[in-house]
Design a protein around this motif. Structure first.
Motif, PDB file in Angstrom:
ATOM      1  N   GLY A  54     -10.037 -15.615  25.242  1.00 16.04           N
ATOM      2  CA  GLY A  54     -11.393 -15.109  25.409  1.00 16.04           C
ATOM      3  C   GLY A  54     -11.475 -13.959  26.388  1.00 16.04           C
ATOM      4  N   SER A  55     -10.353 -13.623  27.023  1.00 21.07           N
ATOM      5  CA  SER A  55     -10.331 -12.518  27.985  1.00 21.07           C
ATOM      6  C   SER A  55     -10.286 -11.174  27.274  1.00 21.07           C
ATOM      7  CB  SER A  55      -9.096 -12.625  28.888  1.00 21.07           C
ATOM      8  OG  SER A  55      -9.130 -13.786  29.678  1.00 21.07           O
ATOM      9  N   ILE A  56     -10.796 -10.147  27.940  1.00 21.21           N
ATOM     10  CA  ILE A  56     -10.633  -8.800  27.410  1.00 21.21           C
ATOM     11  C   ILE A  56      -9.156  -8.418  27.538  1.00 21.21           C
ATOM     12  CG2 ILE A  56     -13.001  -8.033  27.818  1.00 21.21           C
ATOM     13  CD1 ILE A  56     -12.101  -6.775  30.419  1.00 21.21           C
ATOM     14  N   GLU A  57      -8.718  -7.524  26.671  1.00 22.00           N
ATOM     15  CA  GLU A  57      -7.279  -7.261  26.562  1.00 22.00           C
ATOM     16  C   GLU A  57      -6.630  -6.812  27.868  1.00 22.00           C
ATOM     17  OE1 GLU A  57      -4.068  -4.829  23.766  1.00 22.00           O
ATOM     18  OE2 GLU A  57      -6.201  -4.820  23.245  1.00 22.00           O
ATOM     19  N   PRO A  58      -7.185  -5.842  28.610  1.00 22.74           N
ATOM     20  CA  PRO A  58      -6.473  -5.413  29.824  1.00 22.74           C
ATOM     21  C   PRO A  58      -6.277  -6.537  30.827  1.00 22.74           C
ATOM     22  CG  PRO A  58      -8.681  -4.453  29.723  1.00 22.74           C
ATOM     23  CD  PRO A  58      -8.409  -5.051  28.393  1.00 22.74           C
ATOM     24  N   ASN A  59      -7.252  -7.425  30.954  1.00 17.80           N
ATOM     25  CA  ASN A  59      -7.121  -8.525  31.908  1.00 17.80           C
ATOM     26  C   ASN A  59      -6.137  -9.574  31.414  1.00 17.80           C
ATOM     27  OD1 ASN A  59      -9.031  -7.117  33.262  1.00 17.80           O
ATOM     28  ND2 ASN A  59     -10.614  -8.675  33.216  1.00 17.80           N
ATOM     29  N   ALA A  60      -6.163  -9.853  30.112  1.00 14.63           N
ATOM     30  CA  ALA A  60      -5.209 -10.807  29.540  1.00 14.63           C
ATOM     31  C   ALA A  60      -3.775 -10.314  29.744  1.00 14.63           C
ATOM     32  CB  ALA A  60      -5.500 -11.001  28.056  1.00 14.63           C
ATOM     33  N   VAL A  61      -3.552  -9.035  29.478  1.00 14.62           N
ATOM     34  CA  VAL A  61      -2.214  -8.464  29.625  1.00 14.62           C
ATOM     35  C   VAL A  61      -1.759  -8.514  31.082  1.00 14.62           C
ATOM     36  CG1 VAL A  61      -0.868  -6.332  29.433  1.00 14.62           C
ATOM     37  CG2 VAL A  61      -2.393  -7.027  27.570  1.00 14.62           C
ATOM     38  N   LEU A  62      -2.669  -8.226  32.007  1.00 14.27           N
ATOM     39  CA  LEU A  62      -2.320  -8.286  33.427  1.00 14.27           C
ATOM     40  C   LEU A  62      -1.897  -9.692  33.835  1.00 14.27           C
ATOM     41  CD1 LEU A  62      -4.864  -6.080  35.426  1.00 14.27           C
ATOM     42  CD2 LEU A  62      -2.394  -5.808  35.274  1.00 14.27           C
ATOM     43  N   LYS A  63      -2.616 -10.694  33.368  1.00  9.65           N
ATOM     44  CA  LYS A  63      -2.309 -12.081  33.760  1.00  9.65           C
ATOM     45  C   LYS A  63      -0.884 -12.458  33.373  1.00  9.65           C
ATOM     46  CE  LYS A  63      -7.111 -13.518  33.046  1.00  9.65           C
ATOM     47  NZ  LYS A  63      -8.032 -14.288  32.177  1.00  9.65           N
ATOM     48  N   VAL A  64      -0.528 -12.239  32.117  1.00  9.66           N
ATOM     49  CA  VAL A  64       0.805 -12.675  31.676  1.00  9.66           C
ATOM     50  C   VAL A  64       1.902 -11.737  32.174  1.00  9.66           C
ATOM     51  CG1 VAL A  64      -0.057 -13.965  29.689  1.00  9.66           C
ATOM     52  CG2 VAL A  64       0.547 -11.546  29.422  1.00  9.66           C
ATOM     53  N   THR A  65       1.549 -10.473  32.419  1.00  8.77           N
ATOM     54  CA  THR A  65       2.550  -9.528  32.929  1.00  8.77           C
ATOM     55  C   THR A  65       2.891  -9.823  34.384  1.00  8.77           C
ATOM     56  OG1 THR A  65       1.810  -7.789  31.414  1.00  8.77           O
ATOM     57  CG2 THR A  65       3.060  -7.096  33.351  1.00  8.77           C
ATOM     58  N   LEU A  87      -2.749 -11.750  41.636  1.00  4.83           N
ATOM     59  CA  LEU A  87      -2.381 -12.676  40.568  1.00  4.83           C
ATOM     60  C   LEU A  87      -1.074 -13.386  40.906  1.00  4.83           C
ATOM     61  CD1 LEU A  87      -3.288 -10.457  37.491  1.00  4.83           C
ATOM     62  CD2 LEU A  87      -4.447 -12.561  38.191  1.00  4.83           C
ATOM     63  N   LYS A  88      -0.126 -12.657  41.510  1.00  6.85           N
ATOM     64  CA  LYS A  88       1.134 -13.277  41.914  1.00  6.85           C
ATOM     65  C   LYS A  88       0.937 -14.161  43.147  1.00  6.85           C
ATOM     66  CE  LYS A  88       4.265  -9.679  40.215  1.00  6.85           C
ATOM     67  NZ  LYS A  88       5.245  -8.634  40.592  1.00  6.85           N
ATOM     68  N   THR A  89       0.075 -13.727  44.047  1.00 13.07           N
ATOM     69  CA  THR A  89      -0.126 -14.466  45.298  1.00 13.07           C
ATOM     70  C   THR A  89      -0.905 -15.751  45.081  1.00 13.07           C
ATOM     71  OG1 THR A  89      -0.147 -12.378  46.511  1.00 13.07           O
ATOM     72  CG2 THR A  89      -1.031 -14.304  47.644  1.00 13.07           C
ATOM     73  N   HIS A  90      -1.980 -15.664  44.304  1.00 11.18           N
ATOM     74  CA  HIS A  90      -2.881 -16.810  44.153  1.00 11.18           C
ATOM     75  C   HIS A  90      -2.822 -17.461  42.770  1.00 11.18           C
ATOM     76  CE1 HIS A  90      -4.513 -15.721  47.993  1.00 11.18           C
ATOM     77  NE2 HIS A  90      -4.917 -14.546  47.567  1.00 11.18           N
ATOM     78  N   GLY A  91      -2.132 -16.820  41.811  1.00 11.35           N
ATOM     79  CA  GLY A  91      -2.008 -17.405  40.482  1.00 11.35           C
ATOM     80  C   GLY A  91      -0.699 -18.169  40.341  1.00 11.35           C
ATOM     81  N   ARG A  92      -0.605 -18.952  39.259  1.00 13.06           N
ATOM     82  CA  ARG A  92       0.631 -19.700  39.022  1.00 13.06           C
ATOM     83  C   ARG A  92       0.831 -19.935  37.532  1.00 13.06           C
ATOM     84  NH1 ARG A  92      -0.270 -25.522  38.585  1.00 13.06           N
ATOM     85  NH2 ARG A  92      -2.532 -25.916  38.617  1.00 13.06           N
TER      86      ARG A  92
END
Length: 236
Positions: free
Chosen positions: A118-129, A88-93
């Motif tokens: 619309g994301s499930i909670e664990p994935n949503a939290v990972l993205k913003v974290t 997520l850090k490498t390929h996300g922005r």
């Protein structure tokens, strides 16, 4: 003078962050693990809940669904995302202006911020974290995909959760949704909440205006414009 309690709810994907590459890889892995063969076609994702994407993806790939498919697919999504958190850090922005706008809105009095996704909670939290936005948001009260509710119902749920946690009442007109798709605009209308739409996803500004967004902005880069829109929509 009456104190206005204001709640700002953020869509995550293509509004705050872009993690599209990781999401596509995760769906491909989850499909392989759940169905036992490679994913050929992924359903459109903008403005949709995870369950909508999953069911349409299964249909696109000629899978006859059963009651077991959705929970199994969601478990596989969570597991696949967790193994890719570094990606997520490498390929996300973080999208332009998102961090600055979160900070600016966080400085407004009597204002809380969370997510409606619309994301499930664990994935949503990972993205913003992993992309460094979690400390600006109250993730405990967010609206997340749970396989049952529409985004409009999740907006109401997040409003209720935030009110209960903070001991205040967030009115419909004082709850602003910031998102990027016509489907999000529709959800806000159903929930009777104002919406600021940003043309940072697949929808154009004209499409967002046509859907009935209260305010349409090209991006979040103009922090003052976003803050001004939030204040005007909530009566300040």
């Amino acid at each position: 003078m009456t104190t206005l309690n204001r709640l700002v709810l953020w869509n995550i994907d293509h509004t705050l962050v872009d993690v599209g590459r990781v999401t596509r890889e995760v769906y491909a892995e989850a499909f392989q693990r759940t169905i036992g063969r490679p994913l050929v076609r992924l359903a459109p994702t903008p403005g949709r809940t995870e369950s909508e994407i999953i069911f349409e993806t299964l249909a696109f790939n000629d899978v006859v669904t059963t009651d077991d498919h959705l929970p199994a697919f969601m478990r596989a999504l969570a597991e696949a995302f967790a193994t890719r958190r570094a990606d997520l850090k490498t390929h996300g922005r973080v999208l332009a202006g998102a961090r600055e706008t979160l900070d600016a809105l966080g400085r407004l009095p009597d204002t809380a911020q969370s997510v409606l996704t619309g994301s499930i909670e664990p994935n949503a939290v990972l993205k913003v974290t992993e992309l460094g936005l979690a400390d600006r948001l109250d993730l405990e009260v967010g609206g997340y995909e749970n396989g049952v509710y529409s985004k409009a119902a999740l907006l109401e749920l997040a409003r209720s959760r935030a009110g209960a946690k903070n001991g205040v009442q967030y009115g419909e007109s004082a709850t602003v949704y910031i998102a990027d798709s016509p489907r999000d605009v529709q959800a806000a209308h159903i929930a009777r909440s104002p919406i600021i739409a940003v043309a940072t996803g697949s929808a154009t500004a004209a499409e967002l205006r046509g859907a009935g967004a209260d305010v349409v902005l090209p991006t979040l880069a103009d922090t003052d414009a976003v803050v001004r829109a939030v204040l005007e929509l909530t009566g300040r």
